[in-house]
Design a protein around this motif. Sequence first.
Motif, short mmCIF file in Angstrom:
data_model
loop_
_atom_site.label_atom_id
_atom_site.label_comp_id
_atom_site.label_asym_id
_atom_site.label_seq_id
_atom_site.Cartn_x
_atom_site.Cartn_y
_atom_site.Cartn_z
N TYR A 264 0.84 -1.20 0.00
CA TYR A 264 0.00 0.00 0.00
C TYR A 264 0.88 1.25 0.00
CZ TYR A 264 -3.72 3.21 1.50
OH TYR A 264 -4.61 4.25 1.59
N TYR B 76 -6.18 3.92 -5.75
CA TYR B 76 -7.00 3.50 -4.61
C TYR B 76 -8.15 2.58 -5.05
CZ TYR B 76 -5.18 6.88 -1.14
OH TYR B 76 -4.40 7.56 -0.26
N TRP C 280 -8.94 -0.90 -3.69
CA TRP C 280 -9.33 -0.93 -2.28
C TRP C 280 -10.77 -0.45 -2.10
CZ3 TRP C 280 -4.14 0.12 -3.41
CH2 TRP C 280 -3.22 -0.73 -2.81
N ALA D 160 -2.17 -3.47 -7.05
CA ALA D 160 -3.12 -2.96 -6.06
C ALA D 160 -4.28 -3.93 -5.86
CB ALA D 160 -3.65 -1.59 -6.49
N SER E 270 -2.94 -6.55 -3.69
CA SER E 270 -2.76 -6.02 -2.35
C SER E 270 -4.09 -5.90 -1.61
CB SER E 270 -2.07 -4.66 -2.41
OG SER E 270 -1.81 -4.16 -1.11
#
Length: 513
Positions: A22, A51, A54, A109, A112
């Motif tokens: 992150y 972002y 997420w 991402a 993640s």
Amino acid sequence: MKTDNKPWFWIPLLNFASGLPYAIIISVSVIMYKDLGVSNKDIGLWTSLLYLPWVIKPLWSPLIELIGTKRDWFITMQLAISIFFLIVGFAIPTNGFLYTTLALFWVAAFASASNDIASDGFYLLVLPEDKQSFFIGIRSTFYRLSMLAGNGLVVLFAGNLEEKYGDNTKAWSYTMIGVGLLMTFITIYNFIFTPKNEINTVENKKIAHNQSFGSVFASFFKKKQIVLILSFILLFRLGESQLIKMLTPFLIDPLRYELVEKGTDDNQAKALELYNSKVIKGEKLSESELQLLYSNLPILVQMRDEGKLLEEVENKDKIEYEKANKARINFVDELIASKGAQKDIQVGGMGLTTKTIGIIYGTCGLIALTLGGILGGIAISKQGLTKWMLPMILTMHLPIIGFILLAYFHPSSIYYIYAVVIIEQFGYGFGFAAFMMYLIHVAEGESKTAHYALATGFMAMGMMLPGMVSGYIQEYLGYGNFFIWVLLATIPGLILSRFLTFPKDFGKKSEEV
């Protein structure tokens, strides 16, 4: 060594493995792109879009609830992240590196975000609530330590390589390859040391199998105070979301650009002669004359400790040339518009080197954050969330005042910068524990993993959208007024927090433990 009942062996590195990707994707990429000549507007826009995984991770969180074990998921995702970081390192020296690396970061991402879902669910299943309240501070601390390892140690490493090679592209290429290798090591550690039994896994899978995707989502939105909860989650980090995008550019940007009225070679001498003969008289310039000024007019970049000439970045592609030489072009345009009267442009940054930023965040910032996070977890575990919610929110947001003072007064001593960073990092470590503990309360009930993912997904949305416009706001307001705006943006979340309801002693450690 048996570690199943020894959380200290696996919680720190498991959360480090959530925070480091992150940090690299969201924060360190900002420094990297700044060093590689990308504008504040583009940095704010594109890195905020990172972002998105997420934000939308709740869409696939039920799959992680239903398929396989949480441990299998986070080990696989951590390995994938390692590979993508290695590829980023090799992609940086290529043409069109910006969009190539952004695409790689975006895929990383997604991995993640999936790793976060699995790791959070694993934590909620393995530890009982009374231990969760104590280790929430440890989790938050190591999560933030991983971010400081990125913003501090990784940046320091890149800064040293920049000084060694005099080539930012090579420095960041080697740095990202190193990060990929570090993630590989962490993945192997977590594979060895994380518990292989997931408490209540069987019971939770029975519940999960009896629920559809729709029912999992619906049960979240049927929670008491859900409108207030979502408003609070979205707005709590409204100020911080903009601060973290523009703080690094603020620290790196020079104090000002100045015209140097003496050339060091023939081309600079010709550019200065053109300036004196036509620019100060307001005469119209031809295309070739304008290009001569853009390319060769000697411009001083005034950093904190030294001044250096602003070098032209050569590129045959016109668009890429203009992006890479934006500072030179803007300075010359201002000079022409003012007929030579505006010989300097105040940028308002602190003029620090990449290496210095790494040292500040990797030493004092690291210690302050560690102490703040541990004390925050201890405070909640001893007295509960109710007592500490307001003090922790204030402790987290009030240090923004320090950046306002730096932007307006530019103190000569670097120790003022150290002091502001220490206070901000301690406040963040101490205060963020309350927000994370509240998210655990929101996720209480069936489908904890999916509901926690939904809560953190909305949190990520609250970070993404303001961050996307942060570069535009900063360029319009300037750094000083921008930080004032950031402080004001923390007020809505503070107000909403006063209306939240949760058990008085939520998070308090049981007496018998």
